[in-house]
Scaffold this active site. Sequence first.
Site, PDB file in Angstrom:
ATOM      1  CG  HIS A  84     -27.546  -3.963 -42.826  1.00 33.08           C
ATOM      2  ND1 HIS A  84     -26.420  -3.230 -43.377  1.00 33.08           N
ATOM      3  CD2 HIS A  84     -28.454  -4.042 -43.763  1.00 33.08           C
ATOM      4  CE1 HIS A  84     -26.872  -2.800 -44.702  1.00 33.08           C
ATOM      5  NE2 HIS A  84     -28.020  -3.230 -44.933  1.00 33.08           N
ATOM      6  CB  CYS A 138     -29.264  -0.277 -46.813  1.00 33.59           C
ATOM      7  SG  CYS A 138     -29.166  -1.934 -47.600  1.00 33.59           S
ATOM      8  CD  GLN A 156     -18.696  -4.287 -49.294  1.00 38.03           C
ATOM      9  OE1 GLN A 156     -17.900  -3.571 -48.668  1.00 38.03           O
ATOM     10  NE2 GLN A 156     -19.597  -3.577 -49.475  1.00 38.03           N
ATOM     11  CB  SER A 179     -21.720  -0.528 -48.055  1.00 39.26           C
ATOM     12  OG  SER A 179     -21.454  -1.297 -49.301  1.00 39.26           O
ATOM     13  CG  HIS A 182     -22.452  -2.077 -42.539  1.00 37.45           C
ATOM     14  ND1 HIS A 182     -23.490  -2.309 -43.427  1.00 37.45           N
ATOM     15  CD2 HIS A 182     -21.573  -2.049 -42.873  1.00 37.45           C
ATOM     16  CE1 HIS A 182     -22.800  -2.156 -44.543  1.00 37.45           C
ATOM     17  NE2 HIS A 182     -21.756  -2.187 -44.267  1.00 37.45           N
TER      18      HIS A 182
END
Length: 188
Positions: A84, A138, A156, A179, A182
């Site tokens: 991702h 990330c 998640q 977060s 993505h």
Amino acid sequence: MDRFSLIYTHPPMSSSSSKLPPAPPGWEIRMSKRKGVPFYFCLATKEARWEFPEEAKPAAAEDGGAHKAKRTREEEAETVQASHILAKHKDSRRPKNWKNEDITRTKEEARKLVEQWREDLVAGRVAFADLARRVSDCSSASRGGDLGRFSREKMQAKFSEAAFALQVTEMSGLVETDSGVHIILRTA
């Protein structure tokens, strides 16, 4: 005392004071220091989650964490591998990137960035792993965005739902989680 216990020093919240469903046996609800948001904490494994732990098994907590609950072969087979690219925003659950830099962009700015990155990927102007290394917020950026194999409950809920819905080599649209925003590429 382990490192995780030192990070989360707030006393557990009572289930009645939160809008979350009560914690299952072996879990408790705690409050995030940084965001002031409740989360689920497993007493046996020290795992923390934002979403309700649907698969929580009391047996995992009864043994004091000495052994994790054994998973069936069917459950083990229920994994995917994905990469991702993440664009965090100032309202993300941890608004710092893997370099520990503060994130100040808005959610809308993050969406626009990810839309542009996705256009570049679809047009073939850049390879997924190269783009992830260059721009992802990330820590998986160092691995070209590769998250390895994971089961549904390890990510998640919105992320897992999107990753498991993809075919191998298929890329998602924008996926928004706590977060950030993505793009997911399923690799196995």
